[in-house]
Write an enzyme that holds these catalytic residues in place. Structure first.
Site, PDB file in Angstrom:
ATOM      1  CG  ASN A  33      -0.308   0.128   2.525  1.00 36.67           C
ATOM      2  OD1 ASN A  33       0.895   0.356   2.611  1.00 36.67           O
ATOM      3  ND2 ASN A  33      -1.074  -0.027   3.583  1.00 36.67           N
ATOM      4  CE  LYS A  34       3.557   2.158   4.327  1.00 38.72           C
ATOM      5  NZ  LYS A  34       4.230   1.250   5.182  1.00 38.72           N
ATOM      6  CB  THR A  35       4.256   6.283  -2.583  1.00 40.56           C
ATOM      7  OG1 THR A  35       3.488   6.917  -1.554  1.00 40.56           O
ATOM      8  CG2 THR A  35       4.178   7.127  -3.845  1.00 40.56           C
TER       9      THR A  35
END
Ligand SMILES: *Cc1c(COP(=O)(O)O)cnc(C)c1O
Length: 374
Positions: free
Chosen positions: A184-186
């Site tokens: 879910n990180k950039t």
């Protein structure tokens, strides 16, 4: 309950991700050596403006390895914000140290420098400055306090890849920095992490500890107890594909942030993430807070959205109130009003590359209806 149609987050793997992963597999270099690992470590160090970047298997391990490399020990205390992901505090416990919680600044939601000094004791060894929700912490002030008190500064940049503070990228603003590449990180490779630093000796120590403690000059000789904290070349292939599209990935998320801002800013009862003018924020998950005088609470708004198949995420539960930490926190009489308040009222809205402007229209209309009905 309606099925989730719009998730909070979704990775963007639409560049050369599959091509590079296939290439890694075809090359048979699928373990912890290979060209994608070297390429990632070289490029990531350059993006952080640091001499070194070391890939590891996740962001939690990056924090654990940081504690080990800095020789943080049982009985030591580490100052951390209470408003962060659990991994920041867990990593202190892995080496027997105690996280001492400090409130955040209402102006940037990051650890409040003026609250740090009161938390320093003779046992304090370091400060973890978390760049929360993509916003860099006030590193100059934090570094100054650390220097005066002989403390080490770790940046937890898991949510803030490529953000800048006074023109300098995060990752090189403390003694070392940790990153996460969770789904879910950039930028993501599923599970992954990294540590950046410009300290040559520290980097050497991190590489040794990451690879079972093996002597870099003598194969299969182990002078210290190490760990297997390595990342695979297959995962690094994903990271190389993600980083070469960094402007595209950040650009899409910035567009989403401005769509949200345009629609939510005029709504009475909703407030947005503040930001200092000397930073560039990395758009991670869009944040809003619900004022107490709004017609609906944060949780009621989340329910309204959920009924339409739209997922959201409440802000972190303050770490000092969670079972692993609350007893020690009560003994210290921790008083963290800003953290308690924001964590009760904050909500993350869906943020991912292919969410459409009309999805965002719908989300913001639901929020507006929910907030203004009496
Ligand atoms: C995601 C995150 C981590 C942990 O990363 P993992 O890769 O999930 O282990 C640590 N700190 C913060 C602030 C995070 O958001």
């Amino acid at each position: 309950m309606q099925e989730i149609r719009i998730p909070v987050s979704k990775p963007d793997l639409n560049g050369r991700e599959l091509e590079y992963v296939s290439d890694a597999i075809n090359s048979t270099w699928i373990s912890s050596t290979g060209k994608y690992l070297s390429c990632f470590e070289r490029d990531f160090a350059s993006l952080c403006s640091t001499g070194h970047a070391m890939a590891v298997c996740n962001g939690t391990v990056a924090l654990h390895l940081a504690m080990l490399a800095l020789d943080i020990r049982p009985g030591d205390e580490i100052i951390v914000p209470s408003m962060t992901y659990i991994a920041t505090a867990n990593a202190c416990r892995y080496v027997g140290a105690e996280p001492v919680f400090v409130d955040v600044d209402p102006e940037n939601w990051c650890i409040a420098p003026e609250k740090i000094e009161a938390a320093i004791t003779t046992r304090t060894r370091g400060i973890v400055a978390v760049h929360l929700y993509g916003h860099p912490a006030d590193m100059d002030t934090i570094n100054e306090i650390a220097a005066v008190n002989g403390l080490t500064v770790i940046e937890d940049a898991a949510e803030a890849h490529l953000a800048t503070y006074k023109g300098r990228p995060v990752g090189g603003l403390g003694r070392l920095a940790t990153f996460s590449f969770y789904g879910n990180k950039t930028f993501t490779c599923g599970e992954g992490g990294a540590i950046s630093t410009s300290d040559d000796q520290l980097a050497q120590r991190i590489r040794t500890l990451r690879g079972q403690g093996m002597d870099p000059k003598r194969r299969y000789y182990f002078p210290v107890t190490g760990y297997n904290f390595r990342l695979t070349n297959v995962a690094a292939a994903l990271l190389c594909a993600q980083l070469e599209r960094r402007d595209e990935i950040l650009g899409k998320r910035k567009q989403i942030f401005s769509w949200y801002e345009e629609r939510l800013r005029p709504i009475e009862g909703i407030e947005l993430q503040p930001s200092s003018n000397d930073v560039t924020v990395t758009p991670w998950l869009f944040c809003m807070t619900v004022r107490d005088d709004a017609a609906s609470s944060r949780d009621e708004i989340a329910n309204c959205l959920r009924q339409e198949g739209i997922d959201t995420r409440p802000f972190f539960i303050p770490l000092h109130t969670l079972p692993p930490f609350r007893e020690e926190s009560a003994k210290r009489n921790d008083d963290l009003p800003v953290t308690n308040d924001l964590c009760r009222r904050g909500l993350n809205l869906p943020t991912y590359s292919d969410i459409t402007e009309s999805d965002i229209d719908q989300i913001c209309e639901i929020v507006r209806d929910c907030v203004s009905r009496r």
